[in-house]
Design a protein around this motif. Structure first.
Motif, PDB file in Angstrom:
ATOM      1  N   MET A   7       5.087 -13.007 -22.793  1.00 25.42           N
ATOM      2  CA  MET A   7       4.366 -11.905 -23.432  1.00 25.42           C
ATOM      3  C   MET A   7       5.285 -10.711 -23.662  1.00 25.42           C
ATOM      4  O   MET A   7       5.142  -9.985 -24.642  1.00 25.42           O
ATOM      5  N   THR A 234      -3.419 -13.710 -31.533  1.00 34.44           N
ATOM      6  CA  THR A 234      -2.208 -14.071 -30.787  1.00 34.44           C
ATOM      7  C   THR A 234      -1.408 -15.174 -31.478  1.00 34.44           C
ATOM      8  O   THR A 234      -0.261 -15.415 -31.115  1.00 34.44           O
ATOM      9  N   GLN A 238       3.013 -15.500 -31.728  1.00 36.78           N
ATOM     10  CA  GLN A 238       3.664 -16.633 -31.072  1.00 36.78           C
ATOM     11  C   GLN A 238       4.459 -17.477 -32.064  1.00 36.78           C
ATOM     12  O   GLN A 238       5.575 -17.910 -31.771  1.00 36.78           O
ATOM     13  N   THR A 273      -2.070  -6.710 -36.747  1.00 32.10           N
ATOM     14  CA  THR A 273      -1.174  -7.660 -36.090  1.00 32.10           C
ATOM     15  C   THR A 273       0.181  -7.693 -36.772  1.00 32.10           C
ATOM     16  O   THR A 273       1.227  -7.705 -36.106  1.00 32.10           O
TER      17      THR A 273
END
Length: 316
Positions: A7, A234, A238, A273
């Motif tokens: 993270m 997320t 990633q 994001t």
């Protein structure tokens, strides 16, 4: 501990100090002319539009570029070899056409995207290895002119499988499985990712390796799709982290949108994001599509939808 380290790594970007440059592709399906689309794009307040040049038809002038430029836009420029479904070009003709673009008045775009979705058979009928030959040829022409290139846009399950394998091998099962849940990978797809890769995975790996060797950016087409359950914010960080760590190239998207929903909250969250992950270029696909479920930021009368207002407010 590994999850914590991962993270933390997600906060590191190859463009860590860069502000996201937003653009739009107003896809009209023939309902609007270029002036209409330029005026619609102006409502969004973005500096870039995505537009394409057909290389085997290029004669030094692209009317749509000239119209958009008169409204002050800059370009995220797609370079497609031919109209319709593309076949593998004659390399001499391909490099000559690229040279013509580089020497033209359109040879000042900040990035040139080579083909659209290079592994999508609806658009391209060449192999992954042949596409890498095109990347190599394009680098040989464009880089001496100081111009930057990116691939056409990788996407979908094979990309998520490659990301899953990277997370599994690097950070362990827990991190990888959490990603798989958010990306909606099935148990069989996870097993395939860490076992015997599919042909699609192998082809995508070939392209990614080609990007690593020849390109300046790696381009991904990323979508939030509530119908398929892909709503987690997320997933993009990633995928982006994996591709940047593997290739050493900044990860961009010249095509993103919300599929199968006009919910403005998805638009705002997705734009944020891209901003928080320092995604250097981000072009939004604005067009209603029954085939892919894309949704426009505009109504057919060219008025802006609530989702378009959310996009405009969040990209500021």
């Amino acid at each position: 501990m590994k999850k914590l380290i991962f993270m933390l790594l997600l906060t590191v970007s190859l463009a860590a100090t860069a502000q996201t440059n937003f653009g739009v592709l107003v896809n009209s399906s023939g309902n609007f002319n270029t002036t209409d689309k330029a005026l619609m794009a102006q409502q969004l307040g973005v500096p870039f539009v995505r537009e394409n040049i057909i290389l085997n038809q290029f004669n030094g002038t692209e009317k749509s570029f000239d119209i958009y430029e008169s409204y002050g836009f800059k370009f995220l420029c797609n370079l497609n070899w031919m109209a319709g479904v593309n076949t593998f070009p004659n390399m001499s003709a391909y490099t000559a056409a690229l040279e013509d673009v580089a020497n033209s008045k359109y040879g000042n775009c900040p990035v040139y995207i080579l083909q659209n979705e290079e592994l999508n058979p609806n658009f391209n009928k060449f192999t992954a290895a042949q596409y890498v030959q095109m990347l190599q040829a394009a680098a040989g022409v464009m880089h001496p002119h100081g111009l930057k290139i990116a691939n056409g846009g990788i996407y979908g399950t094979p990309m998520y499988q490659l990301t899953y394998k990277f997370l599994h091998d690097t950070y362990g099962v827990a991190v990888a499985d959490e990603f798989a849940t958010n990306a909606k990978l099935t148990t069989s797809q996870k097993k395939q990712a860490i076992g015997t890769p599919s042909t699609k995975m192998k082809d995508m790996q070939t392209v990614i390796d080609g990007v690593k060797q020849y390109c300046d950016f790696i381009n991904v087409h990323h979508y939030i799709d509530p119908k398929k359950g892909i709503t987690s914010q997320t997933v993009w960080p990633q995928v982006k982290s994996y591709l940047e760590m593997y290739t050493g190239k900044p990860c961009i998207t010249n095509e993103t949108c919300i599929r199968n929903s006009d919910d403005s909250s998805y638009v705002s969250a997705t734009v944020n994001t891209f901003k928080t992950t320092n995604t250097f270029y981000c072009s939004w696909f604005s067009g209603d599509s029954n085939m892919a479920g894309a949704r426009s930021l505009f109504n057919l009368d060219k008025t802006i939808r609530a989702s378009g207002i959310a996009f405009t407010e969040t990209t500021k």
